[in-house]
Write an enzyme that holds these catalytic residues in place. Structure first.
Site, PDB file in Angstrom:
ATOM      1  N   GLY A  69       1.183  -2.802  -6.341  1.00  0.00           N
ATOM      2  CA  GLY A  69       1.121  -1.476  -5.731  1.00  0.00           C
ATOM      3  C   GLY A  69      -0.256  -0.868  -5.921  1.00  0.00           C
ATOM      4  O   GLY A  69      -1.215  -1.215  -5.226  1.00  0.00           O
ATOM      5  N   GLU A 113      11.021  -6.559  -9.559  1.00  0.00           N
ATOM      6  CA  GLU A 113      10.259  -5.361  -9.898  1.00  0.00           C
ATOM      7  C   GLU A 113      11.111  -4.464 -10.785  1.00  0.00           C
ATOM      8  O   GLU A 113      11.905  -3.658 -10.274  1.00  0.00           O
ATOM      9  CB  GLU A 113       9.879  -4.589  -8.620  1.00  0.00           C
ATOM     10  N   TRP A 129       0.815  -1.229   0.000  1.00  0.00           N
ATOM     11  CA  TRP A 129       0.000   0.000   0.000  1.00  0.00           C
ATOM     12  C   TRP A 129       0.839   1.266   0.000  1.00  0.00           C
ATOM     13  O   TRP A 129       0.300   2.364  -0.099  1.00  0.00           O
ATOM     14  CB  TRP A 129      -0.933   0.001   1.220  1.00  0.00           C
ATOM     15  N   LYS A 130       2.127   1.150   0.197  1.00  0.00           N
ATOM     16  CA  LYS A 130       3.005   2.327   0.233  1.00  0.00           C
ATOM     17  C   LYS A 130       2.431   3.360   1.226  1.00  0.00           C
ATOM     18  O   LYS A 130       1.898   2.952   2.249  1.00  0.00           O
ATOM     19  CB  LYS A 130       3.204   2.881  -1.175  1.00  0.00           C
TER      20      LYS A 130
HETATM   21  P1  13P Z   1       2.615  -0.572  -9.018  1.00  0.00           P
HETATM   22  O1  13P Z   1       1.812  -1.868  -9.005  1.00  0.00           O
HETATM   23  O2  13P Z   1       1.795   0.610  -8.608  1.00  0.00           O
HETATM   24  O3  13P Z   1       3.328  -0.399 -10.316  1.00  0.00           O
HETATM   25  O4  13P Z   1       3.724  -0.716  -7.876  1.00  0.00           O
HETATM   26  C1  13P Z   1       4.520  -1.848  -7.850  1.00  0.00           C
HETATM   27  C2  13P Z   1       5.288  -1.854  -6.592  1.00  0.00           C
HETATM   28  O5  13P Z   1       6.163  -1.039  -6.393  1.00  0.00           O
HETATM   29  C3  13P Z   1       4.951  -2.882  -5.587  1.00  0.00           C
HETATM   30  O6  13P Z   1       5.921  -2.930  -4.585  1.00  0.00           O
END
Ligand code: 13P
Length: 252
Positions: free
Chosen positions: A236, A169, A10-11
């Protein structure tokens, strides 16, 4: 057969109320026993409340970072230790995310310490690796990924690696809407498994979960998961909406 592993990162999103609402709805929507390891990584402030909301369910809690001090405490204003995370109900912790590497200057030395400290306190590590666009364009993807694996994991014994998940990633695919094609991702995953075999042996490399992250969505998850060496996803943006995360979890 490696069990699918789907994690939502979720950052820096969601208040406690929003996080608990999401967790409760996710729990209701997923019939147990689950067919995948399902993991969510809320911000620090919501970890305890989410862990309480998910207590007794099969959904796992993950932190997004930890401090590397192997004593698990000390004068580090603003930091959070491994035993604190374990205490709050975390089973996993994300280490070496590209946002930590680029925005917060985390280098390989600190990343290795974080893995060691996480494992010491019983947390499982999700180690993120991946190349930048520049590195890919220069044909350096495999070199970069191998270096990150070597620096991150080559000194750990097999019993440690059992508690590690590798997340590939590619930096250029994070939050950009540009997903690596399933074939591009699959090729790097196969290389990662091969590299792990080289450093840690066949037995462990065969059962290591290697997950993909970078613009994963309900629309591309199935094709990504069809690749032999892709065992799951680190999601993300699409993990913030309950409907899209549920569709990703139920990708089959
Ligand atoms: P997104 O799925 O928003 O591209 O982010 C990927 C991510 O950094 C998961 O750790």
């Amino acid at each position: 057969m490696i069990r699918p592993f789907i994690a939502g990162n979720w950052k820096m999103h969601k208040t406690i109320g929003e996080a608990v609402d999401f967790a409760s709805r996710l729990r209701k929507a997923l019939a147990e026993p689950l067919e995948a390891d399902v993991v969510i990584a809320p911000p620090f402030t919501a970890l305890y409340a989410v862990a309480e909301a998910l207590r007794g369910s099969e959904i796992h809690i993950c932190a997004q970072n930890l401090h590397e001090d192997v004593s698990g405490r000390g004068a580090y204003t603003g930091e959070v230790s491994a035993p604190m995370l374990a205490d709050v109900g975390c089973e996993y912790v994300i280490i070496g995310h590209s946002e930590r590497r680029t925005l917060f200057g985390e280098k390989n030395g600190v990343i290795v310490k974080k893995i060691r400290t996480a494992l010491k306190f019983g947390l499982k590590a999700i180690l993120c690796i991946g190349e930048t666009l520049n590195e890919r364009d220069q044909g350096k993807t495999f070199t970069v990924v191998e270096r990150q694996i070597k620096n991150g994991l080559s000194n750990f014994i097999v019993d440690d690696i059992k508690n590690v998940v590798i997340a590939y990633e590619p930096v250029w695919a994070i939050g950009t809407g540009k997903t690596a094609t399933p074939e591009q991702a699959g090729e790097v995953h196969a290389f990662i498994r091969h590299t792990m075999e080289k450093y840690s042996g066949k037995d462990i490399s065969r059962c290591l979960a290697i997950i993909y992250g970078g613009s994963v969505s309900p629309d591309n998850i199935r094709d990504l998961m069809a690749q032999r060496d892709i065992n799951g996803a680190l999601v993300g943006g699409a993990s913030l909406e309950i409907e899209s995360f549920i569709r990703i979890v139920k990708f089959t």
